[in-house]
Design a protein around this motif. Structure first.
Motif, PDB file in Angstrom:
ATOM      1  N   MET A 286     -22.061 -39.836  15.826  1.00 57.40           N
ATOM      2  CA  MET A 286     -21.278 -38.730  15.289  1.00 57.40           C
ATOM      3  C   MET A 286     -20.155 -39.248  14.393  1.00 57.40           C
ATOM      4  SD  MET A 286     -19.409 -35.619  17.337  1.00 57.40           S
ATOM      5  CE  MET A 286     -18.341 -36.750  18.226  1.00 57.40           C
ATOM      6  N   MET A 287     -19.510 -40.355  14.807  1.00 59.53           N
ATOM      7  CA  MET A 287     -18.439 -40.927  13.993  1.00 59.53           C
ATOM      8  C   MET A 287     -18.975 -41.409  12.652  1.00 59.53           C
ATOM      9  SD  MET A 287     -16.259 -43.071  16.856  1.00 59.53           S
ATOM     10  CE  MET A 287     -15.017 -43.596  15.655  1.00 59.53           C
ATOM     11  N   ARG A 288     -20.157 -42.002  12.659  1.00 63.47           N
ATOM     12  CA  ARG A 288     -20.741 -42.466  11.397  1.00 63.47           C
ATOM     13  C   ARG A 288     -21.069 -41.303  10.477  1.00 63.47           C
ATOM     14  NH1 ARG A 288     -25.006 -47.110  13.421  1.00 63.47           N
ATOM     15  NH2 ARG A 288     -23.502 -48.800  13.705  1.00 63.47           N
ATOM     16  N   GLY A 291     -18.247 -40.337   8.525  1.00 65.19           N
ATOM     17  CA  GLY A 291     -17.768 -41.313   7.557  1.00 65.19           C
ATOM     18  C   GLY A 291     -16.939 -42.451   8.090  1.00 65.19           C
ATOM     19  N   TYR A 292     -16.841 -42.615   9.394  1.00 60.95           N
ATOM     20  CA  TYR A 292     -16.080 -43.724   9.958  1.00 60.95           C
ATOM     21  C   TYR A 292     -16.909 -45.003   9.899  1.00 60.95           C
ATOM     22  CZ  TYR A 292     -12.903 -40.197  11.808  1.00 60.95           C
ATOM     23  OH  TYR A 292     -12.007 -39.158  11.931  1.00 60.95           O
ATOM     24  N   ASP A 293     -16.255 -46.103   9.534  1.00 64.88           N
ATOM     25  CA  ASP A 293     -16.981 -47.364   9.442  1.00 64.88           C
ATOM     26  C   ASP A 293     -17.142 -48.004  10.824  1.00 64.88           C
ATOM     27  OD1 ASP A 293     -14.486 -48.431  10.066  1.00 64.88           O
ATOM     28  OD2 ASP A 293     -14.042 -49.017   8.004  1.00 64.88           O
ATOM     29  N   ASP A 294     -17.929 -49.111  10.869  1.00 62.01           N
ATOM     30  CA  ASP A 294     -18.225 -49.770  12.141  1.00 62.01           C
ATOM     31  C   ASP A 294     -16.976 -50.357  12.790  1.00 62.01           C
ATOM     32  OD1 ASP A 294     -20.993 -49.247  11.986  1.00 62.01           O
ATOM     33  OD2 ASP A 294     -21.279 -50.952  10.629  1.00 62.01           O
ATOM     34  N   GLY A 369     -23.061 -55.564  17.769  1.00 60.78           N
ATOM     35  CA  GLY A 369     -24.114 -54.747  18.356  1.00 60.78           C
ATOM     36  C   GLY A 369     -24.008 -53.295  17.947  1.00 60.78           C
ATOM     37  N   ILE A 370     -22.783 -52.801  17.784  1.00 62.49           N
ATOM     38  CA  ILE A 370     -22.581 -51.425  17.331  1.00 62.49           C
ATOM     39  C   ILE A 370     -23.129 -51.237  15.920  1.00 62.49           C
ATOM     40  CG2 ILE A 370     -20.777 -49.807  16.602  1.00 62.49           C
ATOM     41  CD1 ILE A 370     -19.179 -50.583  19.016  1.00 62.49           C
ATOM     42  N   LYS A 371     -22.986 -52.262  15.086  1.00 59.46           N
ATOM     43  CA  LYS A 371     -23.490 -52.170  13.715  1.00 59.46           C
ATOM     44  C   LYS A 371     -25.003 -52.017  13.678  1.00 59.46           C
ATOM     45  CE  LYS A 371     -19.774 -54.953  11.666  1.00 59.46           C
ATOM     46  NZ  LYS A 371     -19.449 -56.166  10.879  1.00 59.46           N
TER      47      LYS A 371
END
Length: 381
Positions: A286-288, A291-294, A369-371
Motif C-alpha cells: 500500500m505504501m508503494r 509513492g513511498y520509496d523502499d 528483502g523489502i525491496k
C-alpha cells in the motif's frame, strides 16, 4: 491440521531456546544434586562455606537463566499459535462451519508443544555428556575443599527437564488455541484484522499516515517488540558477561555463556524481523502504491523496533552487572581468593560497537528483502 515447512522453521526457534534452558539447568541442577550427596563427607568449615556458595550459585543460575529462557519460550509459543490461527483462519473457519468444535480443532495444536520436547532432549543429552568436563572445571573453584564429584543419573531430574516441560507446553498450546478459536466463524473466514490508518495528503515523511503507521506496527504485534528487545538483551548481557567470566570462573565457562547468548540473540532477532516483514507485506504494498520509496518503508516498518532494541541492550547491561555483583558480593562473600568485581566499561564499549554493527547489518539485509517484495504478488495473495 497440516503444518508446513515455514511453520516448522518457526518452531525450530522455540526448540533452540528450550535446548539452551535445559542445557544450563542440567549442568547446575545435576551439580547441586551430586554435591548434596557428599555433604556429609565435608569436614572443614571452609569446605562447608564453599559448599553452600556452590549450591546457592547453582540455584541462582538455574533459576534466573533457566526461568528467563522458559518464560521466553512460552511467549514465543503463544505468539506462533496466535499467528498460525491468524494466517490459517479460512481453513479453521471452514472446519468450524462444518461442525467441528473448538476443542476438537484445538487439540491438534499439541504439535506446537512437541517442538519443546525435541529442544529439551537435545539440551539434556548435550548437558549430560558435558557434565564430566563441567565438574572438572568447577573443581578448581572449590580449592580442593570439596571431595571429587562423580556424575550420577537422576531419573526425577530427567523427567523435570524433559517430560514436565513437554506436557506443560502441549497443554498451553491446546488451551491457548482453544481460546483463540472462540472467534466467530465469519471472522476466521475473513481473517479479520482491526487495522486502521490515516493517509496523509502531502506524501511527506512526517505525514499523519507514517506517524500512525509506526505506532500501528508496534501495537498490532506487541510480542515482536518483546522478541526484538530480548535478542538485544541476550547479546548485551551474555557478551559482556563472557568478558568477566574469564577472571571469575574459567575460559570454558565464558565460551559457554557467549555461545548461548549469541545463539539466543540471533535466533530471536531473525525470527522476529522475519515475522515483521511477512506481517506487513500488504502495508508495504500500500505504501508503494502511494509513492513511498523502499527506504521509507524500511524506516517506518523495521525502524519502529530500533528504540526497543537499544533499550534491551541497556537492560542487558544492567542485568549482567547486577547478577555478577550478586554472585561475588553475596554468594561467594565468605569464600577466600575471589577477585573483586567492578563494572567493565571497556567490555561495554566493545559489546556496544559489536551490537551496532551486527544489528544495523541485519536491519540492512532485511531492508533489502523489502525491496524484493513484489506489489503484484502481495496483492494477489
Amino acid at each position: 491440521m497440516v503444518i508446513g515447512f515455514k511453520d516448522t522453521v518457526k518452531l525450530f526457534g522455540i526448540a533452540i531456546i528450550a535446548c539452551c534452558a535445559v542445557f544450563v539447568c542440567t549442568l547446575f541442577l545435576s551439580y547441586n544434586i551430586d554435591l548434596a550427596a557428599i555433604k556429609d563427607e565435608i569436614t572443614t568449615e571452609a569446605g562447608m562455606v564453599m559448599y553452600h556458595a556452590q549450591v546457592l550459585m547453582g540455584k541462582v543460575v538455574a533459576g534466573v537463566s533457566g526461568g528467563c529462557l522458559i518464560a521466553t519460550s512460552v511467549v514465543m509459543l503463544l505468539f506462533y499459535v496466535k499467528n498460525y490461527i491468524g494466517t490459517h483462519g479460512k481453513e479453521l473457519g471452514i472446519l468450524k462451519a462444518l461442525g467441528y468444535s473448538d476443542i476438537r480443532i484445538a487439540k491438534h495444536f499439541w504439535i506446537f508443544g512437541l517442538s519443546v520436547f525435541f529442544g529439551c532432549i537435545v539440551g539434556y543429552i548435550t548437558g549430560y555428556l558435558y557434565l564430566p568436563t563441567f565438574y572438572q572445571k568447577q573443581a578448581p573453584n572449590s580449592q580442593a575443599l570439596i571431595p571429587e564429584l562423580k556424575v550420577q543419573f537422576h531419573p526425577l531430574l530427567t523427567f523435570a527437564l524433559i517430560g514436565a516441560p513437554t506436557i506443560a507446553f502441549i497443554a498451553i498450546s491446546v488451551w491457548f488455541a482453544y481460546l483463540k478459536l472462540k472467534s466467530p466463524v465469519l471472522d476466521l473466514l475473513r481473517e479479520k484484522q482491526n487495522l486502521k490508518v490515516r493517509i496523509g495528503r502531502d506524501g511527506k515523511e512526517d505525514t499523519p499516515f507514517l506517524k500512525d503507521l509506526r505506532g500501528l506496527t508496534l501495537r498490532s504485534r506487541k510480542s515482536l517488540v518483546f522478541f526484538v528487545a530480548f535478542s538485544a538483551f541476550c547479546f548485551s548481557a551474555m557478551v559482556q558477561m563472557s568478558f568477566s567470566m574469564t577472571e571469575l570462573a574459567s575460559e570454558t565457562f565464558a565460551a559457554m555463556v557467549l555461545s548461548i547468548g549469541l545463539i539466543l540473540a540471533f535466533v530471536t532477532l531473525f525470527l522476529s524481523l522475519s515475522s515483521v516483514v511477512r506481517g506487513n507485506t500488504k502495508t508495504i504494498a500500500m505504501m508503494r502504491v502511494f509513492g513511498y520509496d523502499d527506504a521509507t518503508c524500511s524506516r517506518y516498518i523495521l525502524g519502529a523496533y530500533r528504540p526497543f532494541s537499544y533499550l534491551g541492550f541497556a537492560i542487558g547491561t544492567v542485568y549482567q552487572y547486577g547478577l555478577l555483583k550478586l554472585m561475588v558480593s553475596v554468594v561467594f562473600a565468605d569464600v577466600g581468593n575471589v577477585p573483586e568485581y567492578s563494572f567493565d566499561f571497556e567490555a561495554l564499549m566493545i559489546t556496544l560497537i559489536m551490537f551496532v554493527l551486527v544489528y544495523e547489518l541485519v536491519m540492512y539485509l532485511y531492508s533489502r528483502g523489502i525491496k524484493r517484495l513484489s506489489v503484484k504478488s502481495i496483492m494477489l495473495e
